[in-house]
Design a protein around this motif. Sequence first.
Motif, PDB file in Angstrom:
ATOM      1  N   TYR A 202      22.080 -16.776  -6.827  1.00  0.00           N
ATOM      2  CA  TYR A 202      21.421 -15.921  -6.192  1.00  0.00           C
ATOM      3  C   TYR A 202      22.404 -14.214  -6.317  1.00  0.00           C
ATOM      4  CZ  TYR A 202      20.674 -12.998  -2.013  1.00  0.00           C
ATOM      5  OH  TYR A 202      20.399 -11.626  -0.884  1.00  0.00           O
ATOM      6  N   LEU A 203      23.742 -14.516  -6.566  1.00  0.00           N
ATOM      7  CA  LEU A 203      24.636 -13.332  -6.536  1.00  0.00           C
ATOM      8  C   LEU A 203      24.346 -12.786  -8.171  1.00  0.00           C
ATOM      9  CD1 LEU A 203      28.202 -14.206  -5.005  1.00  0.00           C
ATOM     10  CD2 LEU A 203      26.299 -12.590  -4.014  1.00  0.00           C
ATOM     11  N   SER A 209      23.069  -8.242  -9.564  1.00  0.00           N
ATOM     12  CA  SER A 209      22.226  -8.206 -10.799  1.00  0.00           C
ATOM     13  C   SER A 209      22.696  -7.011 -11.826  1.00  0.00           C
ATOM     14  CB  SER A 209      20.866  -8.272 -10.463  1.00  0.00           C
ATOM     15  OG  SER A 209      20.379  -7.277  -9.503  1.00  0.00           O
ATOM     16  N   GLU A 210      23.052  -5.936 -11.036  1.00  0.00           N
ATOM     17  CA  GLU A 210      23.551  -4.601 -11.972  1.00  0.00           C
ATOM     18  C   GLU A 210      24.974  -4.865 -12.377  1.00  0.00           C
ATOM     19  OE1 GLU A 210      21.026  -2.491 -12.671  1.00  0.00           O
ATOM     20  OE2 GLU A 210      19.769  -4.026 -11.574  1.00  0.00           O
ATOM     21  N   VAL A 211      25.864  -5.648 -11.859  1.00  0.00           N
ATOM     22  CA  VAL A 211      27.106  -5.987 -12.395  1.00  0.00           C
ATOM     23  C   VAL A 211      27.182  -6.802 -13.648  1.00  0.00           C
ATOM     24  CG1 VAL A 211      29.325  -6.555 -11.735  1.00  0.00           C
ATOM     25  CG2 VAL A 211      27.780  -5.653 -10.131  1.00  0.00           C
ATOM     26  N   GLN A 216      31.382 -10.078 -13.037  1.00  0.00           N
ATOM     27  CA  GLN A 216      31.048 -11.089 -12.108  1.00  0.00           C
ATOM     28  C   GLN A 216      32.070 -11.961 -11.953  1.00  0.00           C
ATOM     29  OE1 GLN A 216      27.139 -11.731 -10.650  1.00  0.00           O
ATOM     30  NE2 GLN A 216      26.534 -10.430 -12.223  1.00  0.00           N
ATOM     31  N   ASN A 217      32.371 -12.876 -13.197  1.00  0.00           N
ATOM     32  CA  ASN A 217      33.506 -13.869 -13.536  1.00  0.00           C
ATOM     33  C   ASN A 217      34.522 -13.468 -13.203  1.00  0.00           C
ATOM     34  OD1 ASN A 217      31.452 -15.325 -14.571  1.00  0.00           O
ATOM     35  ND2 ASN A 217      31.689 -15.059 -16.665  1.00  0.00           N
ATOM     36  N   LYS A 336      17.793  -8.642 -22.481  1.00  0.00           N
ATOM     37  CA  LYS A 336      18.261  -7.526 -22.494  1.00  0.00           C
ATOM     38  C   LYS A 336      19.845  -7.011 -22.142  1.00  0.00           C
ATOM     39  CE  LYS A 336      13.674  -5.731 -21.675  1.00  0.00           C
ATOM     40  NZ  LYS A 336      12.861  -4.673 -20.831  1.00  0.00           N
ATOM     41  N   ASN A 337      20.356  -8.068 -21.724  1.00  0.00           N
ATOM     42  CA  ASN A 337      21.764  -7.783 -21.509  1.00  0.00           C
ATOM     43  C   ASN A 337      22.542  -7.752 -22.598  1.00  0.00           C
ATOM     44  OD1 ASN A 337      24.591  -9.346 -21.102  1.00  0.00           O
ATOM     45  ND2 ASN A 337      24.064  -8.612 -18.963  1.00  0.00           N
TER      46      ASN A 337
END
Length: 349
Positions: A202-203, A209-211, A216-217, A336-337
């Motif tokens: 979810y995070l 999602s924009e991070v 995030q890791n 796209k990441n």
Amino acid sequence: MTRISWRDLFPSKFSQVIFVVYILLFVSQGILVTASQESNNKYDYNIVTVVLFTEILKLLLSSALYCRKHNPAQLVNEIIVNKKVLVLYFVPAFLYCLYNNLAFVNLSSFDPTTYYLLLQLRVVVTGILFQVIFGKLLSKKQWLSLIILTLGCMLKQIPMSEDMESAAPENAKSQSLVLGINAIFIFIQIFCSCFAGVYNEYLLKNQGSEVNIFVQNVFMYLDSIICNVILLAFNGSIASAFLYENLVKLLNHKVLLVMTNNAIVGIVTSLFLKTLNSILKTFASALELVLTALLSWILFGIPVYLNTALAIGTVMYAIYLYSQNPVSNSQRNIEKNEDEEEMLQMEEV
């Protein structure tokens, strides 16, 4: 006949690679942890210290992966700007802290095959959490596949041959679930795995999602380090954990392999949840059963009885049933990441 929806299962070549690598790493983790035990199934090292230093290694790996295309100052700025997401990661970090420590405890009570089979009881819980958190109802076929998978895991505990019944007294560790504290630990680990996995997804796909995924890791492992230090303080071993004689045990080649493999598992798991989903993650875990059973037989001499073979066959059918109507990704622009695209190009080369 319904065709397998491979495009829905694996939206990109990169997700296929992640799926396979995830399974291989998790199979290796159970085998390596068991191999690091002494003859009495105990550990000659502090398991919380091992988990703590593993989280530190994960933090260093994530930071290095982010700094391939950014500088350290940008990483610090990302942490400051997204401090709210950093705080949200304390929830899965705490749960993964418990999960990782309980993995060592439970693998000292059960052989790797039994351990992974019992963990498959989490599939139904994961399905419920997936619906609650993402608000996406599972179909009847998806629920049926989850239930069949759970029943397949339960087959492992039913004696089906004279050889197994006669071997039961001396192989009680590998053939039965000991009621009591071990059962409680397994159920706690199941809850931690389910809730942390779905919440982390979810995070990754919503709040954060924009991070950048590697940032995030970093959030996850910073929080996890804090949680493990608190756990050391709680059980009164924070001082002894950093004594020279205890730290030097971490240099044992078996312990180093456990830490390194687990660190890579952490990175790959985040990529798995980013490119796929928690439901498919439970089925990846189920596929581990086949490899784990074979390797446990080859390396530790743990026999594969009829009930184990039937359990694995049932689980495989559940996976096939699920593959006909999988849960689609909620995020279609994963490819796209930029970091993942670069990895995909490296794999193709």
